[in-house]
Design a protein around this motif. Structure first.
Motif, PDB file in Angstrom:
ATOM      1  N   GLU A  29       0.669  -1.120   0.274  1.00 26.09           N
ATOM      2  CA  GLU A  29       0.146   0.031   0.027  1.00 26.09           C
ATOM      3  C   GLU A  29       1.265   0.880  -0.045  1.00 26.09           C
ATOM      4  O   GLU A  29       0.133   2.087  -0.732  1.00 26.09           O
ATOM      5  N   THR A  30       2.210   1.110   0.533  1.00 23.70           N
ATOM      6  CA  THR A  30       3.194   1.972   0.920  1.00 23.70           C
ATOM      7  C   THR A  30       3.341   2.746  -1.025  1.00 23.70           C
ATOM      8  O   THR A  30       4.193   4.045  -0.758  1.00 23.70           O
ATOM      9  N   GLN A  31       3.062   1.965  -1.833  1.00 23.79           N
ATOM     10  CA  GLN A  31       3.426   2.296  -3.013  1.00 23.79           C
ATOM     11  C   GLN A  31       2.192   2.581  -4.049  1.00 23.79           C
ATOM     12  O   GLN A  31       2.558   2.929  -5.720  1.00 23.79           O
ATOM     13  N   LEU A  32       0.803   2.669  -3.301  1.00 29.46           N
ATOM     14  CA  LEU A  32      -0.235   2.086  -4.317  1.00 29.46           C
ATOM     15  C   LEU A  32      -0.788   3.863  -4.057  1.00 29.46           C
ATOM     16  O   LEU A  32      -0.634   4.013  -3.048  1.00 29.46           O
ATOM     17  N   LEU A  33      -1.380   5.013  -5.323  1.00 31.62           N
ATOM     18  CA  LEU A  33      -2.003   5.773  -4.426  1.00 31.62           C
ATOM     19  C   LEU A  33      -3.317   6.022  -5.353  1.00 31.62           C
ATOM     20  O   LEU A  33      -4.013   4.876  -5.750  1.00 31.62           O
ATOM     21  N   ASN A  34      -4.306   6.194  -4.413  1.00 28.69           N
ATOM     22  CA  ASN A  34      -5.866   6.192  -4.442  1.00 28.69           C
ATOM     23  C   ASN A  34      -6.036   7.798  -6.226  1.00 28.69           C
ATOM     24  O   ASN A  34      -5.597   8.462  -5.541  1.00 28.69           O
ATOM     25  N   GLY A  35      -6.274   7.515  -7.102  1.00 32.18           N
ATOM     26  CA  GLY A  35      -6.890   8.359  -7.933  1.00 32.18           C
ATOM     27  C   GLY A  35      -8.529   8.417  -8.096  1.00 32.18           C
ATOM     28  O   GLY A  35      -9.155   7.339  -8.006  1.00 32.18           O
ATOM     29  N   LYS A  36      -9.203   9.435  -9.303  1.00 32.87           N
ATOM     30  CA  LYS A  36     -10.293   9.098  -9.947  1.00 32.87           C
ATOM     31  C   LYS A  36      -9.623   8.717 -11.802  1.00 32.87           C
ATOM     32  O   LYS A  36      -8.976   9.055 -12.139  1.00 32.87           O
ATOM     33  N   GLY A  37     -10.851   8.044 -12.166  1.00 31.29           N
ATOM     34  CA  GLY A  37     -11.344   8.171 -13.477  1.00 31.29           C
ATOM     35  C   GLY A  37     -11.907   9.041 -14.188  1.00 31.29           C
ATOM     36  O   GLY A  37     -13.235   8.705 -13.788  1.00 31.29           O
ATOM     37  N   LEU A  38     -11.844   9.213 -15.745  1.00 31.83           N
ATOM     38  CA  LEU A  38     -12.882   9.590 -16.807  1.00 31.83           C
ATOM     39  C   LEU A  38     -12.268   9.243 -18.223  1.00 31.83           C
ATOM     40  O   LEU A  38     -11.870   8.834 -18.152  1.00 31.83           O
ATOM     41  N   ALA A  39     -13.615   8.596 -17.972  1.00 21.75           N
ATOM     42  CA  ALA A  39     -14.439   8.437 -19.230  1.00 21.75           C
ATOM     43  C   ALA A  39     -15.060   8.638 -20.571  1.00 21.75           C
ATOM     44  O   ALA A  39     -16.499   8.322 -19.924  1.00 21.75           O
ATOM     45  N   TYR A  40     -15.053   9.014 -21.545  1.00 22.89           N
ATOM     46  CA  TYR A  40     -16.471   8.601 -22.332  1.00 22.89           C
ATOM     47  C   TYR A  40     -16.230   9.012 -24.053  1.00 22.89           C
ATOM     48  O   TYR A  40     -14.670   8.622 -24.290  1.00 22.89           O
ATOM     49  N   GLY A  41     -16.534   8.857 -24.474  1.00 20.31           N
ATOM     50  CA  GLY A  41     -16.807   8.463 -26.234  1.00 20.31           C
ATOM     51  C   GLY A  41     -17.938   8.563 -26.311  1.00 20.31           C
ATOM     52  O   GLY A  41     -19.332   8.646 -26.049  1.00 20.31           O
ATOM     53  N   ALA A  42     -17.670   8.493 -28.021  1.00 15.56           N
ATOM     54  CA  ALA A  42     -18.373   7.779 -28.730  1.00 15.56           C
ATOM     55  C   ALA A  42     -18.533   6.599 -29.816  1.00 15.56           C
ATOM     56  O   ALA A  42     -17.255   6.770 -30.426  1.00 15.56           O
ATOM     57  N   GLU A  43     -19.776   5.621 -29.992  1.00 13.03           N
ATOM     58  CA  GLU A  43     -19.277   4.275 -31.359  1.00 13.03           C
ATOM     59  C   GLU A  43     -19.924   4.424 -32.252  1.00 13.03           C
ATOM     60  O   GLU A  43     -21.479   4.690 -31.984  1.00 13.03           O
ATOM     61  N   LEU A  44     -19.866   3.925 -33.474  1.00 13.89           N
ATOM     62  CA  LEU A  44     -20.781   4.243 -34.545  1.00 13.89           C
ATOM     63  C   LEU A  44     -20.307   2.977 -35.049  1.00 13.89           C
ATOM     64  O   LEU A  44     -19.006   2.538 -36.031  1.00 13.89           O
ATOM     65  N   MET A  45     -21.437   2.190 -35.834  1.00 20.62           N
ATOM     66  CA  MET A  45     -21.433   1.032 -36.635  1.00 20.62           C
ATOM     67  C   MET A  45     -22.081   0.481 -37.368  1.00 20.62           C
ATOM     68  O   MET A  45     -23.489   1.055 -37.621  1.00 20.62           O
ATOM     69  N   LEU A  46     -21.923   0.691 -39.020  1.00 21.60           N
ATOM     70  CA  LEU A  46     -22.786   0.234 -39.444  1.00 21.60           C
ATOM     71  C   LEU A  46     -22.591  -1.079 -40.114  1.00 21.60           C
ATOM     72  O   LEU A  46     -20.816  -1.461 -40.863  1.00 21.60           O
ATOM     73  N   THR A  47     -23.562  -2.354 -40.396  1.00 24.77           N
ATOM     74  CA  THR A  47     -22.860  -3.742 -40.677  1.00 24.77           C
ATOM     75  C   THR A  47     -24.407  -4.131 -41.784  1.00 24.77           C
ATOM     76  O   THR A  47     -25.063  -3.796 -42.063  1.00 24.77           O
ATOM     77  N   LYS A  48     -23.393  -4.668 -42.593  1.00 23.85           N
ATOM     78  CA  LYS A  48     -23.809  -5.192 -43.293  1.00 23.85           C
ATOM     79  C   LYS A  48     -23.885  -6.754 -43.345  1.00 23.85           C
ATOM     80  O   LYS A  48     -22.662  -7.151 -43.372  1.00 23.85           O
ATOM     81  N   LYS A  49     -24.610  -7.775 -42.910  1.00 22.39           N
ATOM     82  CA  LYS A  49     -25.225  -8.850 -42.326  1.00 22.39           C
ATOM     83  C   LYS A  49     -25.368 -10.108 -43.299  1.00 22.39           C
ATOM     84  O   LYS A  49     -24.605 -11.176 -42.159  1.00 22.39           O
TER      85      LYS A  49
END
Length: 826
Positions: free
Chosen positions: A638-658
């Motif tokens: 635990e002396t080597q570790l730090l607590n932090g926060k995370g942030l993730a955001y995004g957009a996903e586009l997919m066009l499929t001919k099946k």
């Protein structure tokens, strides 16, 4: 960006010569009337005209729909691929008169799969041709029709149900069908590079993915340090990935859930299938032991082809030895119509020997052996009370262990660690009507970790170290309720309550409040039995579906998840021997809140599918590391570790001919992933407490997949991927110490490696006519990295003549060619 020189390239070139020439003989459509008259005049003057005269025959055909047998008017009929020809009339009939000979007949119609057939015309011939509607064809892409219906008709959001048939058509590296690489063709799923140990989903780390094979957990999903995934593809029934909208029955990770189900062995008849490849060989068989009651399936994959390193490897890898195996077995018992019992066993094993890759306690090994793998077991009982209610009870055991050995005569190293996992769970399902679905259950998990044992039974100059065992319970109860409020609106409400208990006997270390954790701020360490610390909380889940029309819908989702077991590694991709850590009184569990929004639309009778999803996630108590962290055998990690926060955001586009003769998809992802570590003291801050990109932050990713099947014998596939280079930490200057130039680093992840792109190709040659003889066989020819691009996996820095220079390491810097044979016998 500094100019990066490729000076070190680790390549696994497996070159297999493919010999095969395809050809076709083309014949003319016939002669014009004038040519015919001239020919006739010449033939009439010949003594032997009756012997050499070219006779003509009638070709009459009727073209109908395969499903409903209705005639297809205006279908185009051509011979030998010449554009000129005839079209069918209103009753689907056509008539042609051709000279005696051999032809290729081609018939095409809008909305139908093209029909091709070789014919030998030596008499008047009448044919019935059945065209298959594209809308009724089986899908040839990675995402199946079940997933499509789920996208449109159910509240599930961020869920992909993968088709094994589609996965097997994706060009595979060295011919190995690989589920993890296939997942990376989906928007929102990526990795840090070739040979990475796992996947990153929507800005999450590799340990934030919960991976199950038949409900048994997988802690390391790859073979050979990340080159191939461990999943036995021939034994798998379905693969379901939850990127968002995670059902309440799942918990324990903050990014995603990968739920892999093995096939149920047939109760009626047996079968054998397998494959021979450049890297591994596969064999799967299933057989009923008692017809309609008891059956068995066993699937094995074995690799013993590490002689490729010696024959074709660069000097750096000629002494490398690597092999692995997977063994999956399932027994299925159906004593009556209301009960089923199954027993699943899954074992995988890796051995890897390299020169000078491992160092420990200031000792660099001349040679290192890595051994690691899983031993999993699951027993499941299903009872059906009625068509509306059922009960499922499971008991699960898993052992993941790794060993690192350096057989030096004086400085021997024998480092071991392991994770034992036990889980008992029960779920009750109730479907009162078509509008209402309820699932409720309980789960109890016990973890037992041995984080590090060094030289316990070894005589060596390196001292013995045994870290304290870690134990914990993860207890949960949950309920899911899906309800159709109206024809337009359907919601799925879920609530999970989880309680985590950190258990002794183990030392409970207490530090000075508010101060950085270190040896100087340690107040006391007390061996404690019973509960050392506990954490708990509610995990609400919500998805809502608004149906715009029969082919389009909008969805909104939210879910909260906690994570109590985390991977501790400061490498870009962790080694299989990396240390795992349970939450305790000094390390809090991670928690994540995800909001997502999606639009889904089917086009042209579900032949095309369009999806757009956006997401935003905040994570609390993420783990990061102090600069120069010592993690492997540190008793006070635990002396080597730090607590932090995370942030993730995004957009996903997919066009499929099946469906159709040509299928494929275009996927684009915009994704950002950041961390922030801003403690009270300078030692508790990274990048001065500002947001910085994570190691797996790749803003732009483009995936193109294309598959063409011109006939029933040949299938061609291309896969192209492009992504932004991931972050790296680059030096900003140097200073001199004892006549040595020392690099100066001031901020983390302040630069990026070059952008990544790769093109793959595969050609599958099959002989479906053998099905009548109970044997199916196919050849798979693949070229991985067709363009031979030397993509940078990592970058390191050195000083030369007082100038900082960057050098890159590439895993596959040239095309990788392979040939394999797959078969199935029923």
């Amino acid at each position: 960006m500094r100019k990066i020189k490729p000076i070190n390239s680790i390549t696994l070139p497996i070159v297999i010569l493919l010999v095969g020439i395809l050809g076709a003989n083309f014949f003319s459509l016939g002669q014009t009337q004038r040519s015919s008259n001239e020919l006739l005049a010449r033939l009439n003057s010949s003594v032997n005209r009756d012997r050499i005269f070219l006779r003509t025959f009638a070709l009459v055909g009727n073209v109908v729909d395969l499903e409903n047998q209705k005639p297809i008017p205006n279908a185009s009929v051509s011979i030998d691929y010449v554009k000129s020809g005839v079209i069918t009339d209103s009753t689907g009939n056509f008539y042609m008169r051709l000279t005696q000979g051999e032809y290729i007949l081609k018939i095409s119609a809008v909305g139908y799969k093209i029909f091709r057939k070789y014919i030998k015309l030596d008499k008047d011939t009448k044919m019935k041709i059945e065209l298959q509607s594209v809308s009724n064809m089986l899908e040839e892409v990675i995402v199946s029709s079940v997933a499509t219906r789920k996208d449109i008709q159910t509240p599930s959001l961020g869920v992909s149900l993968l088709s094994l048939k589609g996965i097997k058509k994706i060009p595979a590296m060295m011919g190995e069908v690989d589920i993890l690489r296939s997942l990376q063709t989906l928007p929102g799923v990526s990795s840090v590079g070739e040979g990475s140990n796992g996947i990153n989903v929507r800005g999450g780390a590799v340990d934030q993915n919960l991976i199950y094979v038949d409900d048994t957990p997988i802690f390391n999903p790859t073979h050979l340090f990340g080159l191939f995934s461990i999943f036995p593809s021939d034994a798998i029934r379905e693969v379901e990935l939850y990127k968002g909208g995670v059902p309440a029955r799942f918990g324990g990770r903050t990014a995603s859930v990968l739920d892999i189900k093995m096939s149920e062995p047939s109760l009626e008849k047996g079968s054998v299938q397998g494959g021979i490849g450049a890297i591994s060989n596969r064999l799967t068989f299933e057989t009923p032991l008692i017809k309609d009651k008891l059956s068995l399936m066993t699937s094995a994959r074995v690799s013993f082809n590490d002689f490729w390193f010696k024959w074709f490897g660069s000097p750096e890898v000629k002494n490398t030895r690597a092999n692995f195996y997977d063994l999956a077995s399932k027994v299925f018992f159906k004593p009556d119509k209301k009960n089923t019992i199954s027993l699943t066993a899954y074992i995988n094993h890796d051995f890897y020997r390299v020169d000078s890759l491992f160092s420990l306690e200031n000792v660099v090994a001349n040679q290192t052996d890595f051994t690691y793998g899983h031993q999993n077991l699951a027993l499941r009982w299903n009872h059906f009370f009625s068509s509306k209610s059922s009960l499922e009870v499971s008991a699960i055991s898993s052992l993941y262990k790794s060993q690192t050995v350096a057989p030096d005569t004086a400085n021997k190293i024998d480092l071991r660690n392991s994770i034992r996992y036990y889980n008992f769970k029960a779920q009750f399902s109730y479907y009162p009507n078509e509008k209402h679905k309820i699932n409720a259950g309980i789960s109890g998990i016990r973890y037992e970790l041995e984080p590090g044992i060094l030289n316990r039974d070894i005589v060596s100059n390196i001292a013995k170290v045994i870290l304290d065992k870690e134990q914990g319970y993860e207890l949960a109860t949950y309920v899911d309720d899906e309800y159709k409020l109206s024809e337009k609106l359907r919601v799925q409400l879920g609530l999970r309550y989880v309680q985590y208990l950190s258990m002794g006997p183990a030392p409970k270390r207490v530090y000075v409040a508010g101060e950085p954790l270190s040896g100087e701020t340690l107040l006391q360490s007390t061996l404690t039995s019973g509960v050392i610390e506990n954490y708990g909380g509610l995990e609400p889940r919500l998805t809502a579906l608004y149906t715009i029309d029969a082919n389009s819908s909008l969805k909104l989702g939210y879910n909260r998840m906690h994570q109590f077991l985390q991977l501790v590694s400061n490498n870009t991709t962790p080694l299989p021997t990396a240390r795992w850590k349970l939450s305790d009184n000094n390390i809090k569990p991670q928690s994540s809140d995800l909001v997502s929004l999606g639009y889904f639309k089917n086009l042209k009778e579900s032949i095309w599918e369009l999806s757009v999803e956006t997401y935003y996630r905040r994570t609390q108590d993420m783990i990061d590391y102090i600069s120069g962290a010592n993690l492997q055998l540190n008793p006070t990690i635990e002396t080597q570790l730090l607590n932090g926060k995370g942030l993730a955001y995004g957009a996903e586009l997919m066009l499929t001919k099946k469906k159709g003769e040509v299928t494929g998809s275009i996927g684009y992802t915009f994704a950002r992933s950041f961390s922030k570590v801003d403690g009270q003291y300078p030692e508790q801050r990274i990048n001065k407490g500002n947001w910085y990109p994570t190691n797996y932050d790749k803003p732009h990713t483009l995936n193109l997949m294309f598959n063409a099947q011109p006939d029933k014998h040949n299938s061609f596939s291309f896969n192209f991927v492009y992504s932004t280079g991931r972050p790296l930490t680059a030096p900003v200057g140097t200073y001199t110490l004892d006549d040595q130039k020392i690099l100066v680093y001031t901020s983390r992840n302040n630069d990026r490696i070059p952008d990544y792109y790769r093109l793959d190709f595969s050609w599958i040659i099959s002989n479906p006519s053998m099905k009548t003889k109970r044997w199916e066989g196919s050849w798979a020819f693949t070229v991985y990295n067709l363009l031979g691009r030397s993509n940078a996996y990592s970058v390191f820095f050195k000083t030369q003549n007082d100038v900082i220079r960057a050098y890159r390491l590439s895993v596959f810097a040239s095309p990788i060619v392979s040939l394999g044979y797959n078969f199935k016998f029923k």
